[in-house]
Write an enzyme that holds these catalytic residues in place. Structure first.
Site, PDB file in Angstrom:
ATOM      1  N   ASN A   1       0.856  -1.179   0.000  1.00 61.38           N
ATOM      2  CA  ASN A   1       0.000   0.000   0.000  1.00 61.38           C
ATOM      3  C   ASN A   1       0.893   1.231   0.000  1.00 61.38           C
ATOM      4  O   ASN A   1       1.967   1.260   0.612  1.00 61.38           O
ATOM      5  CB  ASN A   1      -1.027  -0.007   1.138  1.00 61.38           C
ATOM      6  CG  ASN A   1      -0.465  -0.178   2.516  1.00 61.38           C
ATOM      7  OD1 ASN A   1       0.534  -0.862   2.730  1.00 61.38           O
ATOM      8  ND2 ASN A   1      -1.125   0.414   3.498  1.00 61.38           N
ATOM      9  N   ILE A   2       0.434   2.238  -0.745  1.00 59.85           N
ATOM     10  CA  ILE A   2       1.193   3.471  -0.932  1.00 59.85           C
ATOM     11  C   ILE A   2       0.259   4.630  -0.608  1.00 59.85           C
ATOM     12  O   ILE A   2      -0.707   4.867  -1.329  1.00 59.85           O
ATOM     13  CB  ILE A   2       1.719   3.593  -2.376  1.00 59.85           C
ATOM     14  CG1 ILE A   2       2.577   2.382  -2.731  1.00 59.85           C
ATOM     15  CG2 ILE A   2       2.500   4.897  -2.555  1.00 59.85           C
ATOM     16  CD1 ILE A   2       2.895   2.241  -4.212  1.00 59.85           C
ATOM     17  N   GLU A   3       0.540   5.327   0.486  1.00 55.21           N
ATOM     18  CA  GLU A   3      -0.322   6.414   0.925  1.00 55.21           C
ATOM     19  C   GLU A   3       0.106   7.742   0.317  1.00 55.21           C
ATOM     20  O   GLU A   3       1.230   7.894  -0.188  1.00 55.21           O
ATOM     21  CB  GLU A   3      -0.305   6.515   2.448  1.00 55.21           C
ATOM     22  CG  GLU A   3      -0.919   5.316   3.118  1.00 55.21           C
ATOM     23  CD  GLU A   3      -0.912   5.403   4.625  1.00 55.21           C
ATOM     24  OE1 GLU A   3      -1.619   4.580   5.231  1.00 55.21           O
ATOM     25  OE2 GLU A   3      -0.230   6.264   5.208  1.00 55.21           O
TER      26      GLU A   3
ATOM     27  N   GLU B   1      -3.134  -4.777  -2.753  1.00 52.71           N
ATOM     28  CA  GLU B   1      -3.714  -5.716  -3.705  1.00 52.71           C
ATOM     29  C   GLU B   1      -3.769  -5.096  -5.099  1.00 52.71           C
ATOM     30  O   GLU B   1      -3.361  -5.696  -6.093  1.00 52.71           O
ATOM     31  CB  GLU B   1      -5.132  -6.119  -3.283  1.00 52.71           C
ATOM     32  CG  GLU B   1      -5.205  -6.784  -1.925  1.00 52.71           C
ATOM     33  CD  GLU B   1      -5.480  -5.813  -0.785  1.00 52.71           C
ATOM     34  OE1 GLU B   1      -4.797  -4.757  -0.700  1.00 52.71           O
ATOM     35  OE2 GLU B   1      -6.373  -6.100   0.025  1.00 52.71           O
TER      36      GLU B   1
ATOM     37  N   CYS C   1     -10.309  -4.268   0.986  1.00 52.54           N
ATOM     38  CA  CYS C   1     -11.370  -3.265   0.871  1.00 52.54           C
ATOM     39  C   CYS C   1     -12.255  -3.576  -0.334  1.00 52.54           C
ATOM     40  O   CYS C   1     -11.942  -4.432  -1.163  1.00 52.54           O
ATOM     41  CB  CYS C   1     -10.768  -1.866   0.761  1.00 52.54           C
ATOM     42  SG  CYS C   1     -10.050  -1.487  -0.850  1.00 52.54           S
TER      43      CYS C   1
ATOM     44  N   CYS D   1      -3.974   0.629  -2.551  1.00 49.41           N
ATOM     45  CA  CYS D   1      -3.856  -0.568  -1.717  1.00 49.41           C
ATOM     46  C   CYS D   1      -2.833  -1.552  -2.281  1.00 49.41           C
ATOM     47  O   CYS D   1      -2.542  -1.548  -3.477  1.00 49.41           O
ATOM     48  CB  CYS D   1      -5.206  -1.263  -1.603  1.00 49.41           C
ATOM     49  SG  CYS D   1      -6.491  -0.251  -0.847  1.00 49.41           S
TER      50      CYS D   1
ATOM     51  N   CYS E   1     -10.591  -3.144  -3.860  1.00 44.85           N
ATOM     52  CA  CYS E   1      -9.697  -4.264  -4.196  1.00 44.85           C
ATOM     53  C   CYS E   1     -10.500  -5.503  -4.578  1.00 44.85           C
ATOM     54  O   CYS E   1     -10.137  -6.239  -5.503  1.00 44.85           O
ATOM     55  CB  CYS E   1      -8.749  -4.561  -3.043  1.00 44.85           C
ATOM     56  SG  CYS E   1      -7.499  -3.276  -2.828  1.00 44.85           S
TER      57      CYS E   1
END
Length: 129
Positions: free
Chosen positions: A41-43, A54, A85, A52, A88
């Site tokens: 995941n990359i915010e 996935e 989520c 996310c 995804c």
């Protein structure tokens, strides 16, 4: 092979870019030919622009021409197996057979296995267009 896939997903936890939530997620997507794609995941400070683990794995694989998948492993630092989520789940429904297995991992080797169909019953697909 499945342990290798779990190890790839777990190793991804250390690569996740999560300066805001501090909630790392890792994924390992496996192609029909046995190739693996790791996702994290990359915010982003603008939270809606985050991605996310996935979806990162799927987008990496599809961008390389892959479209046939046999397994997905998702790992998180959670007491129970982590749950993908809704976004995804919809991406899984787009690219995977409904009966494809998805392994969900939490801390302390807690895991469960489900299918894409179990994660997203009555998925919206191309048949609905």
């Amino acid at each position: 092979m499945e342990q290798e896939w779990k190890d790839i997903a777990i190793a991804a936890l250390d690569k996740a870019y999560v300066p805001y939530s501090h909630f790392p997620v890792g994924a390992c997507l496996v192609t029909k030919d046995g190739k693996t794609y790791q996702g994290i995941n990359i915010e982003n400070a603008s939270f809606g622009l985050s991605n996310c683990a996935e979806r990162t794995a799927f987008f990496k694989a599809v961008s390389e021409g892959e479209k046939e998948f046999i397994h997905l492993v998702v790992a998180g630092h959670t007491p129970e197996p982590i749950s993908p989520c809704g976004a995804c789940r919809q991406v899984m429904a787009e690219f995977c057979d409904p009966d494809m297995p998805v392994t969900l991992l939490g801390d302390n080797q807690v895991e469960t296995q489900m299918t894409v169909r179990e994660l997203l019953p009555y998925a919206f697909t191309e048949k609905d267009l």
